[in-house]
Design a protein around this motif. Structure first.
Motif, short mmCIF file in Angstrom:
data_model
loop_
_atom_site.label_atom_id
_atom_site.label_comp_id
_atom_site.label_asym_id
_atom_site.label_seq_id
_atom_site.Cartn_x
_atom_site.Cartn_y
_atom_site.Cartn_z
N ILE A 70 0.85 -1.19 0.00
CA ILE A 70 0.00 0.00 0.00
C ILE A 70 0.89 1.25 0.00
CG2 ILE A 70 -1.91 1.19 1.14
CD1 ILE A 70 -2.58 -1.64 0.25
N PRO A 71 0.73 2.16 -0.97
CA PRO A 71 1.54 3.39 -1.00
C PRO A 71 1.46 4.16 0.31
CG PRO A 71 0.29 3.15 -3.03
CD PRO A 71 -0.21 2.08 -2.10
N ARG A 72 2.62 4.61 0.79
CA ARG A 72 2.75 5.40 2.02
C ARG A 72 2.29 4.66 3.28
NH1 ARG A 72 0.67 8.54 -1.82
NH2 ARG A 72 -1.43 8.41 -0.93
N LYS A 73 2.03 3.37 3.13
CA LYS A 73 1.60 2.59 4.29
C LYS A 73 2.45 1.35 4.50
CE LYS A 73 -2.56 0.51 6.34
NZ LYS A 73 -3.99 0.18 6.14
#
Length: 236
Positions: A70-73
């Motif tokens: 998950i992007p930025r996660k």
């Protein structure tokens, strides 16, 4: 994060493969739950390894569809989705029908004997009630059929698909009410193969996969309804 799993060292496997197998099994058994974040530092501390094999294992799990990035996660355990299930089973249905067609034409007496033995092992696993063991013996049954096609390219494709199917297979087998049906389906496939009745064998395989799809979709909807009922402020 769960503390119910630990790394089991194997002197014959590289550390990265041991970590991969450990995390994979934890996901399949539900010890790492859908939506749960996979924190490299925490996992490394939990398993007593460096972050490098954890990172490599997560990449392999992503390729199998068991993990999402998950992007930025970061990484999290992938949820079982209806669309992914349908996609995988559509492909499996076509390939399994081709495999059973070829197997009816090419399976040897020795392979039929091995298939009968695999079915005995499968029934014993159902009697024991261990879902992981049932899934493994189910895989062994189908693998004998795949190899009996004598088509190595087909075997390779089916084996790659098997990794994506394992989670769905285990989800199906967890439903104890369906295990006797699963055993009957195996018997139908085995009988048709023994008699080399191609159309009956293909019909048995279609029924086997269709029942799997129906059951898993039903379980997914029930799980979704349970989650919705637990949402604060939601009226039932």
């Amino acid at each position: 994060m769960t503390n119910h799993f630990e790394v089991n060292m194997d002197e014959y496997l590289p550390l990265r493969d041991v970590v991969f197998k450990t995390l994979r099994q934890a996901i399949l058994k539900g010890e790492l739950e859908p939506g749960e974040r996979l924190m490299e530092i925490q996992l490394a501390e939990r398993l007593g390894v460096s972050r490098t094999p954890i990172r490599e294992a997560i990449r392999k799990l992503e390729l199998e569809g068991l993990v999402l990035m998950i992007p930025r996660k970061g990484a999290e355990v992938a949820k079982i989705s209806e669309s992914n299930l349908r996609d995988v089973l559509e492909v499996r249905r076509s390939l399994e029908e081709l495999a059973i067609d070829l197997a009816c034409q090419r399976i040897t007496a020795e392979e039929l004997e091995s298939l009968n033995k695999a079915e005995v092992d499968f029934k014993a696993a159902i009697g024991n009630g261990d879902a992981m063991q049932i899934a493994q013996t189910d895989e062994q049954f189908h693998e004998i059929i795949y190899n009996s096609t004598k088509n190595q390219k087909l075997v390779q494709i089916l084996n790659n698909l098997r990794e994506q199917m394992y989670r769905y297979r285990l989800e199906y087998i967890k439903d104890a009410d369906k295990r006797q049906i699963l055993m009957v389906e195996h018997e139908h496939i085995l009988k048709a193969l023994t008699l080399r009745h191609i159309q009956e064998a293909k019909m048995a395989v279609r029924e086997h996969i269709d029942n799997q799809e129906i059951t898993i979709l039903k379980n997914l909807k029930e799980q979704e309804n349970d989650i919705q009922r637990k949402v604060p402020g939601r009226r039932n």
